[in-house]
Design an enzyme around this catalytic site. Structure first.
Site, short mmCIF file in Angstrom:
data_model
loop_
_atom_site.label_atom_id
_atom_site.label_comp_id
_atom_site.label_asym_id
_atom_site.label_seq_id
_atom_site.Cartn_x
_atom_site.Cartn_y
_atom_site.Cartn_z
N THR A 1 -3.28 31.47 6.26
CA THR A 1 -4.69 31.26 6.63
C THR A 1 -4.89 31.47 8.13
O THR A 1 -5.82 30.92 8.71
CB THR A 1 -5.14 29.83 6.26
N SER B 1 -1.31 31.85 14.09
CA SER B 1 -2.12 32.28 15.22
C SER B 1 -2.73 31.09 15.93
O SER B 1 -2.71 31.00 17.16
CB SER B 1 -3.23 33.23 14.74
N HIS C 1 2.00 19.78 13.16
CA HIS C 1 1.56 20.84 12.25
C HIS C 1 2.67 21.14 11.25
O HIS C 1 3.87 21.06 11.56
CB HIS C 1 1.19 22.11 13.03
N HIS D 1 3.29 22.60 6.73
CA HIS D 1 2.75 22.85 5.39
C HIS D 1 2.91 21.60 4.52
O HIS D 1 3.74 21.54 3.61
CB HIS D 1 3.46 24.03 4.75
N TYR E 1 -7.71 32.46 23.35
CA TYR E 1 -7.78 33.21 22.09
C TYR E 1 -8.41 34.59 22.32
O TYR E 1 -7.96 35.59 21.76
CB TYR E 1 -8.60 32.41 21.07
N SER F 1 -1.69 38.97 21.00
CA SER F 1 -0.39 38.30 21.02
C SER F 1 -0.33 37.14 20.04
O SER F 1 0.73 36.69 19.67
CB SER F 1 -0.10 37.78 22.44
#
Length: 315
Positions: A43, A47, A99, A101, A238, A244
């Protein structure tokens, strides 16, 4: 990697215990903050997370990756207790940005006084599945040398759907709902209407902000405006360093209209898409009340409330 991580943790704890016990550490209210980004695979989570890593030294907070065995999003009961204890009492890691999953975990069930701030990003369910399908076969430009689980399988997503393959079955769409629903058994029962409603409830009541992959820059802009302690400078970073930060799945082929139409006949797609549309509408509602557009650019609104009629009057 785990041995190195354990060594680093011991070093940090030793540094903080050298001058006294850990219990003596007191935090300012601004620093006593934890953000949990329980990222859904494919998702644009890498990034976004890379921006947190880029900013953590400058903005003075810690970033920690929650690495579960085999990326299992459901923790054992004992690990849930350990994790909640770590997040709430590990003062040396505050302010902290966690962070991983991992599906949503309700901290209130464990009797903690201060809950973490949850954020997340979701994606169009078919686009997410297509990206994950090719990621397992070809990887991405983030770690191009890493061998993936399905490497060598050249079958396209269209061919997989036409053949009724398991890797592209509608059941594989069932991921974003359980990630938001949580650790209840029913959350992981594919096609559960209760899980969908619980995911919606959690999104509204337990998440500070949920963005969408397709509008990631606006999500970052809102976070910077609302939580500058963590995200000061994120929007500019961003925009200027966009290339990058992007992580692109290689060899990805867009599915045909026929393939999409076949998946959209599934009740599972209808439920996952209903959740995605629900999240998108909520995000756009929040954004509409936070920004204004001028000459094609979005601008964050200044404070639009004030206090008056303050009694009793001071002498």
């Amino acid at each position: 990697e785990r041995a190195i991580a354990r060594h680093e943790v011991r070093e940090i704890e030793q540094r903080h215990t050298a001058d006294g016990s850990r219990q003596d550490v007191t935090l300012d209210e601004e620093d006593d903050v934890v953000i949990i980004y329980n990222r859904v695979p494919k998702t644009a989570s890498t990034s976004f997370t890379n921006i947190a890593y880029d900013l953590c030294a400058k903005n003075k907070y810690h970033v920690l990756h929650i690495n579960t065995t085999k990326n299992n999003p459901v923790m054992s009961l004992q690990d849930q207790v350990r994790f909640v204890k770590n997040v709430t009492s590990w003062k040396e890691m505050k302010p902290g940005f966690y962070h991983g999953h991992v599906s949503y975990l309700d901290f209130a069930k464990f009797g903690v006084k201060k809950k973490p701030i949850y954020i997340n990003v979701i994606r169009d369910p078919i686009e997410r599945l297509v990206s994950y399908y090719y990621f397992l076969r070809f990887g991405d430009d983030y770690r191009p040398g890493l061998r993936r689980r399905k490497q060598g399988d050249k079958k396209t997503f269209d061919e997989c759907v036409a053949a009724g393959g398991s890797d592209c079955a509608p059941e594989k769409l069932w991921l974003q709902i359980p990630f938001f629903c949580g650790h209840s058994s029913e959350c992981w029962n594919v096609g559960s209407r209760w899980a969908l409603e619980q995911a919606k409830y959690n999104l509204i009541n337990e998440y500070f902000l949920v963005g969408v992959t397709e509008e990631l820059e606006d999500f970052i802009m809102l976070l910077e405006a609302a939580l500058p302690r963590f995200f000061r400078g994120a929007t500019e970073l961003y925009r200027t360093g966009k290339k990058s930060h992007l992580r692109k799945t290689t060899e990805k082929k867009l599915p045909t209209k026929e393939t999409i139409a076949k998946l959209q006949q599934s009740e599972i797609w209808k439920m996952e898409n209903e959740f995605y549309e629900f999240a998108l509408e909520q995000f756009q509602f929040v954004r509409a009340h936070a920004v204004r557009e001028k000459d094609g650019e979005l601008y964050i609104l200044a404070q639009n409330f004030f206090y008056e009629k303050i009694y009793p009057k001071s002498n």
